[in-house]
Design a protein around this motif. Structure first.
Motif, short mmCIF file in Angstrom:
data_model
loop_
_atom_site.label_atom_id
_atom_site.label_comp_id
_atom_site.label_asym_id
_atom_site.label_seq_id
_atom_site.Cartn_x
_atom_site.Cartn_y
_atom_site.Cartn_z
N ILE A 105 -0.09 -1.19 -0.03
CA ILE A 105 -0.02 -0.35 0.16
C ILE A 105 0.91 1.14 0.11
CG2 ILE A 105 -1.67 0.92 1.66
CD1 ILE A 105 -2.57 -1.53 2.72
N THR A 106 0.64 2.14 -1.15
CA THR A 106 1.40 3.41 -0.45
C THR A 106 0.83 4.24 -0.16
OG1 THR A 106 1.91 2.94 -3.44
CG2 THR A 106 2.27 5.30 -2.41
N ASN A 107 1.90 4.56 0.52
CA ASN A 107 1.24 5.74 2.21
C ASN A 107 1.96 6.81 1.41
OD1 ASN A 107 1.23 7.13 4.15
ND2 ASN A 107 2.92 6.18 5.37
N ASP A 108 0.82 7.44 0.79
CA ASP A 108 1.16 8.54 0.42
C ASP A 108 -0.02 9.96 1.22
OD1 ASP A 108 -1.52 7.72 -0.73
OD2 ASP A 108 -0.33 8.39 -2.73
N GLU A 109 -0.23 10.87 -0.08
CA GLU A 109 -0.84 11.85 0.99
C GLU A 109 -2.37 11.71 0.44
OE1 GLU A 109 -0.18 14.47 2.46
OE2 GLU A 109 2.21 13.48 2.20
N ALA A 110 -2.86 10.56 -0.39
CA ALA A 110 -4.25 10.07 -0.26
C ALA A 110 -4.84 9.05 0.49
CB ALA A 110 -4.74 9.44 -1.88
N LEU A 111 -3.24 8.47 0.85
CA LEU A 111 -4.00 7.76 2.25
C LEU A 111 -3.95 8.35 3.42
CD1 LEU A 111 -4.12 4.74 3.27
CD2 LEU A 111 -1.71 4.46 3.15
N LYS A 112 -2.96 9.27 3.80
CA LYS A 112 -2.66 9.77 4.68
C LYS A 112 -4.00 10.80 5.09
CE LYS A 112 2.31 9.90 4.85
NZ LYS A 112 2.74 10.03 3.73
N SER A 113 -4.47 10.95 3.50
CA SER A 113 -6.18 12.68 3.65
C SER A 113 -7.29 11.26 4.37
CB SER A 113 -5.93 13.13 2.41
OG SER A 113 -5.23 13.88 2.09
N VAL A 114 -7.24 9.94 3.92
CA VAL A 114 -8.30 9.51 4.05
C VAL A 114 -8.71 8.79 5.48
CG1 VAL A 114 -7.84 7.35 3.15
CG2 VAL A 114 -9.80 7.69 3.20
N ALA A 115 -7.24 8.35 5.75
CA ALA A 115 -6.97 7.96 7.49
C ALA A 115 -7.26 9.34 8.46
CB ALA A 115 -5.40 7.59 7.66
N ALA A 116 -6.85 10.85 7.59
CA ALA A 116 -7.33 12.05 8.49
C ALA A 116 -8.51 12.17 8.59
CB ALA A 116 -6.88 13.07 8.17
N ASP A 117 -9.33 12.02 7.34
CA ASP A 117 -11.13 12.30 7.72
C ASP A 117 -11.56 11.04 8.47
OD1 ASP A 117 -9.82 14.38 6.24
OD2 ASP A 117 -10.97 13.65 4.22
N GLN A 118 -11.49 9.63 7.99
CA GLN A 118 -11.68 8.53 8.80
C GLN A 118 -11.08 7.45 9.53
OE1 GLN A 118 -14.70 7.97 8.62
NE2 GLN A 118 -15.52 9.90 7.69
N PRO A 119 -10.22 8.01 10.54
CA PRO A 119 -9.30 7.31 11.05
C PRO A 119 -9.89 6.00 12.04
CG PRO A 119 -9.70 9.21 12.40
CD PRO A 119 -10.48 9.04 11.19
N LEU A 120 -10.98 6.09 12.07
CA LEU A 120 -11.34 5.22 12.89
C LEU A 120 -12.03 4.06 12.11
CD1 LEU A 120 -12.94 6.33 15.63
CD2 LEU A 120 -10.90 5.25 15.94
N THR A 121 -12.23 4.08 10.90
CA THR A 121 -12.77 3.12 10.01
C THR A 121 -12.08 3.01 8.41
OG1 THR A 121 -14.07 4.82 8.49
CG2 THR A 121 -15.54 3.68 10.64
N PHE A 122 -11.63 3.77 8.00
CA PHE A 122 -10.50 3.70 6.61
C PHE A 122 -10.56 2.39 6.57
CE2 PHE A 122 -7.07 4.45 8.63
CZ PHE A 122 -6.03 4.58 7.86
N ALA A 123 -8.64 1.71 7.62
CA ALA A 123 -8.57 0.91 7.43
C ALA A 123 -8.85 -0.52 6.70
CB ALA A 123 -7.43 0.68 8.22
N GLU A 124 -10.48 -0.27 7.65
CA GLU A 124 -11.27 -1.28 7.61
C GLU A 124 -12.04 -1.58 5.92
OE1 GLU A 124 -13.91 -0.72 10.59
OE2 GLU A 124 -12.77 -1.44 12.11
N ARG A 125 -12.46 -0.21 6.04
CA ARG A 125 -12.80 -0.43 4.59
C ARG A 125 -12.03 -1.16 3.07
NH1 ARG A 125 -14.73 5.73 4.26
NH2 ARG A 125 -14.47 5.11 2.89
N LEU A 126 -10.92 -0.49 3.56
CA LEU A 126 -8.99 -0.90 2.29
C LEU A 126 -8.82 -2.01 2.21
CD1 LEU A 126 -7.72 0.31 0.04
CD2 LEU A 126 -6.34 0.98 2.75
N VAL A 127 -9.26 -2.66 3.39
CA VAL A 127 -8.83 -4.18 3.76
C VAL A 127 -9.09 -4.86 3.11
CG1 VAL A 127 -8.33 -6.10 5.47
CG2 VAL A 127 -7.29 -4.15 5.83
N ASP A 128 -11.01 -4.68 3.42
CA ASP A 128 -11.97 -5.96 2.96
C ASP A 128 -12.08 -5.56 1.51
OD1 ASP A 128 -13.27 -6.25 5.95
OD2 ASP A 128 -14.75 -4.98 5.60
N LEU A 129 -11.74 -4.45 0.84
CA LEU A 129 -11.88 -4.63 -0.62
C LEU A 129 -10.34 -4.80 -1.31
CD1 LEU A 129 -12.33 -0.40 -0.87
CD2 LEU A 129 -14.33 -2.40 -1.88
#
Length: 142
Positions: free
Chosen positions: A23-47
């Motif tokens: 997983i590329t840890n770039d500004e997009a990943l950091k931004s979605v993590a900042a917007d949804q820190p408690l749920t973004f990883a769950e959604r990404l992992v499921d996809l």
């Protein structure tokens, strides 16, 4: 397989290989993590897990929770390394600080045998809630 997942309008770049996900840890990943820190990883992992199943015809042999903890853990470690960089330059001399920073640029999540740190992320699963709250707090204090 190169894949782009769009979460909340952010394009997350992922490379899926047999037994390994990058997983590329770039500004997009950091931004979605900042917007949804408690749920973004769950959604990404499921996809990612769903696509892995389609491509390889089997489930990725990384537990869902371990996968989530690894993503959150890399993001939180990077946050700490950046926030307390002067301290970590002293704690991690001889280029270790830069090595740790580089290891956060791409989050490599692999099955046992492909990822030497799989045992660590598996053991950190009980701390998932705490880690998620730390990540959420870190993102709101930036």
């Amino acid at each position: 397989m190169n894949k782009t997942y769009v979460l909340d309008g952010y394009a997350i770049t992922v490379v899926i290989d047999k037994g390994l996900v990058r997983i590329t840890n770039d500004e997009a990943l950091k931004s979605v993590a900042a917007d949804q820190p408690l749920t973004f990883a769950e959604r990404l992992v499921d996809l990612i897990r769903a696509d892995y199943q389609k491509v390889y015809g089997k489930t990725l042999a990384i537990s869902r929770l371990s996968f989530i903890v690894e993503i959150d853990g890399h993001l939180y470690v990077e946050y700490c390394l950046l926030k307390y960089s002067m301290l970590f330059w002293v704690i991690f001399p001889f280029g270790l600080y830069n090595r740790f920073r580089r290891s956060c640029e791409v989050i490599d999540c692999g099955e046992r045998g492909r990822d030497p740190n799989r045992w660590l992320w598996d053991r950190l699963v009980p701390l998932r809630g705490w880690l998620g709250r730390r990540l959420a707090k870190a993102k709101t204090t930036n």
